[in-house]
Write an enzyme that holds these catalytic residues in place. Structure first.
Site, PDB file in Angstrom:
ATOM      1  N   CYS A   1       1.508  14.066  -7.146  1.00 35.73           N
ATOM      2  CA  CYS A   1       2.009  12.747  -6.704  1.00 35.73           C
ATOM      3  C   CYS A   1       0.833  11.770  -6.724  1.00 35.73           C
ATOM      4  CB  CYS A   1       2.574  12.858  -5.286  1.00 35.73           C
ATOM      5  SG  CYS A   1       1.301  13.208  -4.058  1.00 35.73           S
TER       6      CYS A   1
ATOM      7  N   GLU B   1       6.028  17.050 -28.148  1.00 33.90           N
ATOM      8  CA  GLU B   1       4.580  16.785 -28.135  1.00 33.90           C
ATOM      9  C   GLU B   1       4.253  15.526 -28.956  1.00 33.90           C
ATOM     10  OE1 GLU B   1       4.323  20.088 -25.756  1.00 33.90           O
ATOM     11  OE2 GLU B   1       2.951  18.436 -26.050  1.00 33.90           O
TER      12      GLU B   1
ATOM     13  N   CYS C   1       4.956  17.789  -7.128  1.00 34.21           N
ATOM     14  CA  CYS C   1       3.513  17.808  -6.846  1.00 34.21           C
ATOM     15  C   CYS C   1       3.118  19.212  -6.392  1.00 34.21           C
ATOM     16  CB  CYS C   1       3.165  16.803  -5.752  1.00 34.21           C
ATOM     17  SG  CYS C   1       1.408  16.854  -5.279  1.00 34.21           S
TER      18      CYS C   1
HETATM   19  C1  LIG Z   1      -2.471  15.396 -19.561  1.00 36.21           C
HETATM   20  C2  LIG Z   1      -2.965  15.865 -20.906  1.00 36.21           C
HETATM   21  C3  LIG Z   1      -2.331  16.900 -21.589  1.00 36.21           C
HETATM   22  N1  LIG Z   1      -2.801  17.289 -22.812  1.00 36.21           N
HETATM   23  C4  LIG Z   1      -2.133  18.377 -23.550  1.00 36.21           C
HETATM   24  C5  LIG Z   1      -1.870  19.604 -22.715  1.00 36.21           C
HETATM   25  C6  LIG Z   1      -0.659  20.207 -23.357  1.00 36.21           C
HETATM   26  O1  LIG Z   1      -1.067  21.027 -24.440  1.00 36.21           O
HETATM   27  C7  LIG Z   1       0.108  18.994 -23.870  1.00 36.21           C
HETATM   28  C8  LIG Z   1       1.270  18.559 -22.974  1.00 36.21           C
HETATM   29  O2  LIG Z   1       2.134  19.599 -22.809  1.00 36.21           O
HETATM   30  P1  LIG Z   1       3.581  19.458 -22.065  1.00 36.21           P
HETATM   31  O3  LIG Z   1       3.524  20.459 -20.963  1.00 36.21           O
HETATM   32  O4  LIG Z   1       4.576  19.810 -23.099  1.00 36.21           O
HETATM   33  O5  LIG Z   1       3.738  18.053 -21.579  1.00 36.21           O
HETATM   34  O6  LIG Z   1      -0.830  17.919 -23.960  1.00 36.21           O
HETATM   35  C9  LIG Z   1      -3.904  16.682 -23.399  1.00 36.21           C
HETATM   36  O7  LIG Z   1      -4.317  17.043 -24.542  1.00 36.21           O
HETATM   37  N2  LIG Z   1      -4.518  15.669 -22.736  1.00 36.21           N
HETATM   38  C10 LIG Z   1      -4.114  15.227 -21.507  1.00 36.21           C
HETATM   39  O8  LIG Z   1      -4.732  14.298 -20.940  1.00 36.21           O
HETATM   40 ZN   LIG Z   2       1.297  15.410  -3.516  1.00 39.05          ZN
END
Ligand SMILES: Cc1cn([C@H]2C[C@H](O)[C@@H](COP(=O)(O)O)O2)c(=O)[nH]c1=O
Ligand SMILES: [Zn+2]
Ligand SMILES: Nc1ncnc2c1ncn2[C@@H]1O[C@H](COP(=O)(O)OP(=O)(O)O)[C@@H](O)[C@H]1O
Length: 280
Positions: free
Chosen positions: A246, A158, A214
């Site tokens: 996608c 993260e 996707c």
């Molecule tokens: C796209 C996006 C994601 N997040 C947050 C959502 C999740 O808690 C993490 C990513 O988790 P992963 O499955 O380990 O990649 O980030 C966000 O805060 N803002 C966004 O735009």
């Molecule tokens: Zn697609």
């Protein structure tokens, strides 16, 4: 105080084996088998580098020359949309380091409260205990200088949530000779740079961009679509809020979400006009 230090140490050097079973709690750091210890000395002619192996002399971070430390440091970055397998890849690479007998610590952002606060958890449920931090700069203090010196590898999950990612990676690899393996989102739901993840690309030995599937057509997904109307960049969540898509379905999805947002806004305005005129 003593119990918390003991807890911290147990996080760092447990004797538990590292298993890759579903829902298996993985130990964050590994027993400390002897690892080949090297000392680098640059001869007078800079082109010659002599590497001597000392199997007995323990080399701590503070004992090795600056040249030796930065020569042994590495930074590897794993990016991609959500559900692309970034955390899975991070845990696999940690396993490889363990198999080589190296000492590892795992860190994640304490903003990630989706599954367990003290573990890195993949979307498949594979877990590893970790230190959940708000800032990477607190890591060395939390585990203690001695334990930090003994570390070979640091995993960071993260990474998009750490504002001090660049300085941490620089210091850990260049100054302290650590191998740093970083997993995080390169882009947010608007496909804009997310946090400092892209800033460490120029520091990296390797950059790996993974793809998911996707959700709408099964083709490789490079982007993350937010399914809800929230507009803040940081919004913790999983499949209930996000889905990997996608390019075609990202663009289509954004059009649909924007249209829905416009409809909702005009509905809200109509309701306000109604409440002011018809039913004041
Ligand atoms: C796209 C996006 C994601 N997040 C947050 C959502 C999740 O808690 C993490 C990513 O988790 P992963 O499955 O380990 O990649 O980030 C966000 O805060 N803002 C966004 O735009
Ligand atoms: Zn697609
Ligand atoms: N649309 C999808 N495409 C790929 N994997 C998915 C998808 N939805 C769920 N998954 C699951 O998510 C797992 C990846 O989880 P994880 O490593 O935590 O990804 P990331 O850290 O990139 O969010 C895959 O092994 C798969 O089982």
């Amino acid at each position: 105080m003593r119990s918390s230090i003991a807890t911290m140490r147990s996080l760092l050097f447990p004797s538990l084996p590292f298993h890759h079973h579903r829902h298996q709690l993985l130990s964050p750091l590994f027993s400390n088998p002897k690892k080949p210890l090297f000392e680098f000395s640059i001869k007078s002619r800079p082109s010659r580098l002599t590497v001597r192996s000392h199997s007995s002399m323990p080399i701590k971070g503070s004992d090795r020359s600056a040249e030796a430390r930065c020569l042994s440091g590495e930074i590897h970055v794993i990016v991609g949309p959500m559900f692309a397998g970034k955390t899975t890849a991070l845990l696999r690479r940690i396993q490889c380091e363990v198999d080589k007998g190296r000492k590892v610590a795992m860190i994640k952002s304490d903003k990630d409260t989706r599954y367990l606060i003290d573990s890195v958890v993949t979307h498949d449920g594979v877990r590893m205990q970790c230190l959940a931090l708000s800032e990477l700069s607190t890591f060395q203090t939390k585990i203690g200088v001695e334990a930090y010196d003994k570390l070979d590898v640091i995993g960071v999950d993260e990474a998009q949530f750490f504002e001090d990612l660049y300085d941490f990676c620089c210091n850990a690899a260049d100054r302290d000779g650590k191998t740093v393996i970083v997993a995080g989102l390169d882009g947010d739901y608007l496909r804009r740079r997310f946090g400092s993840v892209l800033d460490i690309v120029p520091l990296a030995d390797s950059v790996t961009k993974l793809t998911a599937r996707c959700e709408l057509c099964g083709r490789p997904a490079h982007f993350t679509l937010r399914k809800t109307e929230q507009m803040e960049t940081e919004l913790i969540g999983g499949a209930e809020v996000y889905m990997p898509v996608c390019r075609q379905h990202y663009v289509n999805g954004q059009v649909v979400i924007e249209a829905a947002r416009l409809v909702l806004e005009s509905k809200k305005e109509l309701l306000e006009v109604y409440s002011e005129t018809v039913a004041p």
